[in-house]
Structures are given as structure tokens and as C-alpha cells.
Design a protein around this motif. Structure first.
Motif, PDB file in Angstrom:
ATOM      1  N   MET A   1      -6.099  -6.361  -4.303  1.00 33.34           N
ATOM      2  CA  MET A   1      -6.666  -7.800  -4.335  1.00 33.34           C
ATOM      3  C   MET A   1      -5.601  -8.697  -4.948  1.00 33.34           C
ATOM      4  O   MET A   1      -5.560  -9.944  -4.805  1.00 33.34           O
ATOM      5  CB  MET A   1      -7.882  -7.737  -5.268  1.00 33.34           C
ATOM      6  N   ALA A   2      -4.700  -7.980  -5.937  1.00 35.09           N
ATOM      7  CA  ALA A   2      -3.841  -8.887  -6.503  1.00 35.09           C
ATOM      8  C   ALA A   2      -2.624  -9.097  -5.780  1.00 35.09           C
ATOM      9  O   ALA A   2      -1.695  -9.817  -6.325  1.00 35.09           O
ATOM     10  CB  ALA A   2      -3.534  -8.268  -8.061  1.00 35.09           C
ATOM     11  N   GLY A   3      -2.426  -8.513  -4.593  1.00 34.69           N
ATOM     12  CA  GLY A   3      -1.195  -8.533  -3.890  1.00 34.69           C
ATOM     13  C   GLY A   3       0.033  -7.575  -4.523  1.00 34.69           C
ATOM     14  O   GLY A   3       0.981  -7.914  -4.365  1.00 34.69           O
ATOM     15  N   ALA A   4      -0.549  -6.762  -5.208  1.00 30.50           N
ATOM     16  CA  ALA A   4       0.631  -5.732  -5.789  1.00 30.50           C
ATOM     17  C   ALA A   4       0.536  -4.496  -5.333  1.00 30.50           C
ATOM     18  O   ALA A   4       0.954  -3.448  -5.901  1.00 30.50           O
ATOM     19  CB  ALA A   4       0.180  -5.863  -7.179  1.00 30.50           C
ATOM     20  N   LEU A   5       0.278  -4.066  -4.004  1.00 31.50           N
ATOM     21  CA  LEU A   5       0.324  -2.936  -3.430  1.00 31.50           C
ATOM     22  C   LEU A   5       0.992  -3.041  -2.030  1.00 31.50           C
ATOM     23  O   LEU A   5       0.621  -3.908  -1.181  1.00 31.50           O
ATOM     24  CB  LEU A   5      -1.120  -2.277  -3.010  1.00 31.50           C
ATOM     25  N   ALA A   6       1.993  -2.284  -1.648  1.00 28.05           N
ATOM     26  CA  ALA A   6       2.940  -2.599  -0.615  1.00 28.05           C
ATOM     27  C   ALA A   6       2.237  -1.472   0.581  1.00 28.05           C
ATOM     28  O   ALA A   6       1.848  -0.196   0.153  1.00 28.05           O
ATOM     29  CB  ALA A   6       4.346  -2.185  -0.776  1.00 28.05           C
ATOM     30  N   ALA A   7       2.320  -2.020   1.724  1.00 30.99           N
ATOM     31  CA  ALA A   7       1.888  -0.920   3.022  1.00 30.99           C
ATOM     32  C   ALA A   7       2.820   0.317   2.824  1.00 30.99           C
ATOM     33  O   ALA A   7       2.117   1.341   3.174  1.00 30.99           O
ATOM     34  CB  ALA A   7       1.915  -1.775   4.249  1.00 30.99           C
ATOM     35  N   ASP A   8       3.905   0.329   2.851  1.00 29.32           N
ATOM     36  CA  ASP A   8       4.601   1.460   2.746  1.00 29.32           C
ATOM     37  C   ASP A   8       4.476   2.624   1.768  1.00 29.32           C
ATOM     38  O   ASP A   8       4.816   3.625   1.889  1.00 29.32           O
ATOM     39  CB  ASP A   8       6.335   1.132   2.812  1.00 29.32           C
ATOM     40  N   THR A   9       3.824   2.002   0.660  1.00 28.98           N
ATOM     41  CA  THR A   9       3.519   2.846  -0.357  1.00 28.98           C
ATOM     42  C   THR A   9       2.250   3.809   0.049  1.00 28.98           C
ATOM     43  O   THR A   9       2.245   4.967   0.118  1.00 28.98           O
ATOM     44  CB  THR A   9       3.039   2.197  -1.634  1.00 28.98           C
ATOM     45  N   LEU A  10       1.335   3.048   0.852  1.00 32.04           N
ATOM     46  CA  LEU A  10       0.173   3.799   1.597  1.00 32.04           C
ATOM     47  C   LEU A  10       0.616   4.832   2.521  1.00 32.04           C
ATOM     48  O   LEU A  10       0.043   5.918   2.883  1.00 32.04           O
ATOM     49  CB  LEU A  10      -0.706   2.785   1.899  1.00 32.04           C
ATOM     50  N   ASP A  11       1.564   4.310   3.258  1.00 34.16           N
ATOM     51  CA  ASP A  11       2.079   5.463   4.506  1.00 34.16           C
ATOM     52  C   ASP A  11       2.610   6.476   4.033  1.00 34.16           C
ATOM     53  O   ASP A  11       2.710   7.535   4.977  1.00 34.16           O
ATOM     54  CB  ASP A  11       3.115   4.424   5.395  1.00 34.16           C
ATOM     55  N   VAL A  12       3.174   6.726   2.846  1.00 36.23           N
ATOM     56  CA  VAL A  12       3.963   7.994   2.328  1.00 36.23           C
ATOM     57  C   VAL A  12       3.313   8.844   1.312  1.00 36.23           C
ATOM     58  O   VAL A  12       3.977   9.765   0.906  1.00 36.23           O
ATOM     59  CB  VAL A  12       5.249   7.654   1.962  1.00 36.23           C
ATOM     60  N   LYS A  13       2.099   8.485   0.904  1.00 37.81           N
ATOM     61  CA  LYS A  13       1.371   9.182  -0.171  1.00 37.81           C
ATOM     62  C   LYS A  13       0.709  10.622   0.122  1.00 37.81           C
ATOM     63  O   LYS A  13       0.067  10.749   1.443  1.00 37.81           O
ATOM     64  CB  LYS A  13       0.345   8.542  -0.945  1.00 37.81           C
TER      65      LYS A  13
ATOM     66  N   PHE B   1      -3.834  11.751  -4.541  1.00 31.76           N
ATOM     67  CA  PHE B   1      -2.486  11.236  -3.873  1.00 31.76           C
ATOM     68  C   PHE B   1      -1.802  10.297  -4.783  1.00 31.76           C
ATOM     69  O   PHE B   1      -0.871   9.435  -4.381  1.00 31.76           O
ATOM     70  CB  PHE B   1      -3.048  10.059  -2.840  1.00 31.76           C
ATOM     71  N   LYS B   2      -2.058  10.514  -6.086  1.00 36.30           N
ATOM     72  CA  LYS B   2      -1.241   9.817  -7.061  1.00 36.30           C
ATOM     73  C   LYS B   2      -1.062   8.482  -7.100  1.00 36.30           C
ATOM     74  O   LYS B   2       0.062   7.815  -7.297  1.00 36.30           O
ATOM     75  CB  LYS B   2       0.283  10.798  -7.294  1.00 36.30           C
ATOM     76  N   LEU B   3      -2.147   7.737  -6.789  1.00 34.84           N
ATOM     77  CA  LEU B   3      -2.264   6.241  -6.624  1.00 34.84           C
ATOM     78  C   LEU B   3      -3.459   5.587  -7.099  1.00 34.84           C
ATOM     79  O   LEU B   3      -4.499   6.066  -6.444  1.00 34.84           O
ATOM     80  CB  LEU B   3      -2.093   5.802  -5.214  1.00 34.84           C
TER      81      LEU B   3
ATOM     82  N   ALA C   1      -2.122  -5.410   7.487  1.00 30.06           N
ATOM     83  CA  ALA C   1      -3.109  -6.299   7.798  1.00 30.06           C
ATOM     84  C   ALA C   1      -4.263  -5.961   6.843  1.00 30.06           C
ATOM     85  O   ALA C   1      -4.938  -6.958   6.433  1.00 30.06           O
ATOM     86  CB  ALA C   1      -3.779  -5.878   9.085  1.00 30.06           C
ATOM     87  N   ILE C   2      -4.643  -4.799   6.376  1.00 29.51           N
ATOM     88  CA  ILE C   2      -5.643  -4.433   5.502  1.00 29.51           C
ATOM     89  C   ILE C   2      -5.478  -5.260   4.068  1.00 29.51           C
ATOM     90  O   ILE C   2      -6.284  -5.945   3.579  1.00 29.51           O
ATOM     91  CB  ILE C   2      -5.770  -3.010   5.269  1.00 29.51           C
ATOM     92  N   LEU C   3      -4.181  -5.030   3.607  1.00 29.98           N
ATOM     93  CA  LEU C   3      -3.747  -5.657   2.436  1.00 29.98           C
ATOM     94  C   LEU C   3      -3.830  -6.971   2.490  1.00 29.98           C
ATOM     95  O   LEU C   3      -4.098  -7.855   1.407  1.00 29.98           O
ATOM     96  CB  LEU C   3      -2.433  -5.156   1.888  1.00 29.98           C
ATOM     97  N   ASP C   4      -3.348  -7.757   3.534  1.00 26.53           N
ATOM     98  CA  ASP C   4      -3.357  -9.054   3.611  1.00 26.53           C
ATOM     99  C   ASP C   4      -4.633  -9.836   3.699  1.00 26.53           C
ATOM    100  O   ASP C   4      -5.086 -10.937   3.059  1.00 26.53           O
ATOM    101  CB  ASP C   4      -2.655  -9.597   4.856  1.00 26.53           C
ATOM    102  N   ALA C   5      -5.802  -8.802   4.388  1.00 32.29           N
ATOM    103  CA  ALA C   5      -7.282  -9.574   4.291  1.00 32.29           C
ATOM    104  C   ALA C   5      -7.979  -9.197   2.808  1.00 32.29           C
ATOM    105  O   ALA C   5      -8.634  -9.992   2.644  1.00 32.29           O
ATOM    106  CB  ALA C   5      -7.975  -8.631   5.334  1.00 32.29           C
ATOM    107  N   THR C   6      -7.190  -8.203   2.166  1.00 35.81           N
ATOM    108  CA  THR C   6      -8.054  -7.959   0.813  1.00 35.81           C
ATOM    109  C   THR C   6      -7.439  -8.988  -0.276  1.00 35.81           C
ATOM    110  O   THR C   6      -8.358  -9.206  -1.249  1.00 35.81           O
ATOM    111  CB  THR C   6      -7.628  -6.538   0.450  1.00 35.81           C
TER     112      THR C   6
END
Length: 247
Positions: free
Chosen positions: A105-117, A95-97, A165-170
């Protein structure tokens, strides 16, 4: 999943408290005498790209578990909590990610990135999951199964109501980790050439991907004279040579 279970079993065998975060990163914690201090975190990943070798990433996970086991056998009592971890989805290429677990963990991944892969065939993550036994034959069946999977994920400590929510918890809370060290193979020839067993990294590559489009003009293969040609392939070659010369 078998590899993940094996790593967790190794952590349990040496007396570490095992947990998984919302993204699926695995942690084994040896509680220090002063748990108010930030921990010393060590670990790596267990997924690897093709032909990377059996020690890529795994050395930093299995080696770290053994290092803590050796400290326990020696009677060491840490003041700071010591923690071994295995990053999830560090080097997936479909998925090129990459670095999903660590970036989250570092807060460097956006939810909209996961949505479109999508993968190179245009397959979404959900479709890929359905192809290996998740989901169902219809959209509603997929949604129902995904909802059930979400409850199951939440029951074991990861998952969430949304990607956000997953990203916030991670994301690692500030101050919870003071030091991080990773044991990793060099993946290059220098240590072996210099007959050196181990080295300390002082700098690291920071890869970036850039997509460049070249446009040329079509013409007859024989009649279009060289001075009149506008060849996109040659322009790309010139850029590649310029980058090589710069580096």
C-alpha cells in the motif's frame, strides 16, 4: 480463508461497503457526506506469530468494526469516509517477509523481492502453494493451474498479470487517506504496571535485520593455546555485548 470471510461478514453486517485490493487487503468503507476528502482509515492484521496471543492484531480489526457500528447506532454522520481494514500477510515468517499488505500500500515493496523469496527449506512460494492443494504434479500443470488461479483472483478484485501489476494496483493513491489510527495491544508490561487502560504511541520501533558473518581459525581443542586462538563465536559474543551496551 475462513477468518477473512468472517471479517468480511462482520463488515457487511454493520453496513460497510466491502472490497479487497490487488494484494488481498480487506476494506470496509462507511461513505462520508464529502467523499472528495481523504478518508480516516483504521485497522490492523489478523495473522500473528506463534504465542502472540488472541488479541495481537485482531483487536485492531474487530475493535474498529465495532467502533464504527457504535457510531452508527449513535446516529453519527461522518463528513469524511471512515474505513476499517485488515492488512494481509502482515507477520508471515515462513518466507522471511513481513508487512506485505501494508508495504504494498505504501509503495515500499518491490516485485523482484517477491520473485526470489524462499523459506528456510528452500521452498518457493509456488511450491508451498502446490503442497496445500494449488498447482499440479507437473510444471505445466502448475503453470496451467496458476493461470486459472490468476483469472479467479482478478474476478474477485485482486491479483494481476505480474507482481508489479499487483503492487501498482495496491499502492494507496496520494490524498485518498488523510489519517490512519490503529488500536493494538501493548505487547509489553508498562500499562499493566502503571494500572493504565490505554496509551497513545508517540514513537515506534523500526526493526531492521542485519546478517553478519564471523570467520575464525580451526585448531586442536586442547593444544591450541588461548592467546593463539581466533574464535568466531567469541567475536560474535563481543558484538552482541557491544550492541546491548549501546542500546
Amino acid at each position: 480463508m475462513e477468518a477473512r470471510a468472517y471479517v468480511k461478514s462482520l463488515m457487511t453486517e454493520v453496513g460497510l461497503a466491502v472490497r479487497e485490493d490487488a494484494m488481498g487487503n480487506i476494506f470496509g468503507r462507511w461513505r462520508g457526506s464529502d467523499p472528495s476528502l481523504g478518508s480516516v482509515l483504521t485497522g490492523s492484521h489478523c495473522d500473528a506469530i506463534p504465542l502472540a496471543g488472541m488479541y495481537d492484531g485482531t483487536l485492531g480489526v474487530i475493535g474498529a468494526i465495532e467502533a464504527l457500528a457504535a457510531l452508527k447506532r449513535a446516529g453519527f454522520q461522518p463528513k469524511r469516509s471512515l474505513e476499517v481494514m485488515m492488512f494481509t500477510s502482515e507477520e508471515p515468517t515462513r518466507f522471511k517477509l513481513s508487512c506485505v499488505g501494508s508495504r504494498a500500500m505504501a509503495g515500499a515493496l518491490a516485485a523482484d523481492t517477491l520473485d526470489v523469496k524462499l523459506d528456510e527449506n528452500g521452498t518457493s512460494f509456488l511450491e508451498a502453494a502446490n503442497a496445500i492443494g494449488y498447482g499440479g504434479e507437473s510444471l505445466q500443470a502448475i503453470l496451467d493451474a496458476t493461470h486459472a488461479m490468476l483469472h479467479a483472483a482478478n474476478a474477485v478484485g485482486y491479483g494481476g498479470k505480474s507482481h508489479q501489476a499487483i503492487l501498482d494496483a495496491t499502492r494507496t493513491p496520494k490524498g485518498s487517506v488523510d489519517y490512519f489510527v490503529e488500536l493494538h495491544i501493548e505487547q509489553g508490561p508498562l500499562l499493566e504496571q502503571e494500572h493504565t487502560d490505554i496509551g497513545v504511541v508517540t514513537a515506534i520501533a523500526a526493526p531492521a535485520a542485519l546478517e553478519v558473518h564471523f570467520y575464525g581459525d580451526g585448531g586442536h581443542a586442547g593444544a591450541q593455546l588461548m592467546p593463539l586462538r581466533n574464535d568466531a563465536g567469541l567475536a560474535g559474543a563481543e558484538l552482541a555485548l557491544a550492541v546491548e551496551a549501546h542500546t
